[in-house]
Scaffold this motif. Structure first.
Motif, short mmCIF file in Angstrom:
data_model
loop_
_atom_site.label_atom_id
_atom_site.label_comp_id
_atom_site.label_asym_id
_atom_site.label_seq_id
_atom_site.Cartn_x
_atom_site.Cartn_y
_atom_site.Cartn_z
N CYS A 145 40.07 49.23 53.49
CA CYS A 145 41.26 50.08 53.42
C CYS A 145 41.25 50.85 52.11
O CYS A 145 40.60 50.46 51.13
N GLY A 146 41.97 51.94 52.07
CA GLY A 146 42.07 52.74 50.85
C GLY A 146 43.27 53.67 50.92
O GLY A 146 43.93 53.77 51.95
N GLN A 147 43.56 54.32 49.82
CA GLN A 147 44.65 55.28 49.77
C GLN A 147 44.11 56.69 49.96
O GLN A 147 42.98 56.99 49.57
N LEU A 148 44.93 57.54 50.57
CA LEU A 148 44.53 58.92 50.82
C LEU A 148 45.35 59.88 49.97
O LEU A 148 46.56 59.72 49.81
N LEU B 4 38.40 62.12 51.84
CA LEU B 4 37.91 60.75 51.87
C LEU B 4 37.00 60.40 50.69
O LEU B 4 36.38 59.33 50.70
N ASN B 5 36.91 61.25 49.71
CA ASN B 5 36.09 60.95 48.55
C ASN B 5 36.57 59.65 47.88
O ASN B 5 37.74 59.51 47.54
#
Length: 226
Positions: free
Chosen positions: A142-145, A151-152
């Motif tokens: 998971c990650g923050q946008l 998406l880097n």
């Protein structure tokens, strides 16, 4: 050791109307929790905390006690489950050594889960045992946008492995909270060196909040529990 199971079931839920008594496979939702608590054979008292006469009648039909109703202060959206637990403990004439919070929105939890959690409590000489299950998806993926959706560096490349190769993570599933009563009143964090996890399988860890959750519980109930 004197034990009590407290099942919080107020009326007026907003996400899913009357979810605590909504028929799940032709049985009120709260009935599954009452029956599991009774079948475990652990508790001296099984109490449903509610603000509703209708809910109280259903609870009593399935074998739970409703010696008094929840107050207005603990019936609003801002009250926590632990506010409810303390209100119940303060209003009982007898005292208890161990309290178990069993939310009615976890209908797939069975008596064997409760007994297994209790075994951990006694064998570990614990103050708290809380049920968890493995996460459905690893937080490592998971990650923050940013606002533009780029998406880097979305995830750490080191975590870009096959799902089965990633470390396991667990989440609270809301099904079982066993707490030493004296410890509860100290106000200390429930997650301490004296706290232990009971790991439940995901198919018994559905926590009903939405209609989709309810439908999933129906499916699991038919497929895994019968």
């Amino acid at each position: 050791m004197k034990t009590i199971a407290i099942i919080p079931a107020r009326s007026g839920s907003k996400g899913l109307k009357n979810k605590n008594i909504k028929p799940l496979n032709n049985k009120p939702l709260m009935a599954y929790t009452i029956e599991a608590a009774k079948k475990s054979g652990i508790f001296d008292e099984i109490m449903v905390s509610t603000d509703s006469e209708e809910y109280a009648k259903i609870a009593q039909e399935y074998g739970a006690s409703v010696p008094f109703y929840r107050t207005q202060e603990t019936s609003n959206d801002n009250s926590s489950s632990w506010d409810v637990v303390k209100e119940v403990l303060n209003n009982y004439k007898e005292s208890f050594d161990l309290v178990c919070l069993l939310q009615p929105t976890s209908p797939l939890r069975i008596d064997e889960d409760i007994k297994a959690a209790f075994d951990i409590y006694t064998k570990k000489n614990a103050k708290v045992v809380i049920s968890v299950c493995e996460t459905e998806h690893s937080p490592l993926l998971c990650g923050q946008l940013p606002n533009d959706g780029n998406l880097n560096s979305f995830i750490n490349i080191e975590n870009n492995k096959r799902r089965q190769d990633l470390a396991k993570y667990y989440r609270l599933n809301g099904a079982i909270y066993l707490v030493d009563v004296d410890y509860l009143y100290t106000g200390k964090d429930l997650f301490s060196k004296d706290s232990y996890a009971y790991i439940m399988p995901p198919e018994r860890s559905v926590d009903i909040d939405t209609l989709m959750d309810f439908k999933i519980a129906e499916l699991y109930l038919q497929e895994f529990i019968g």
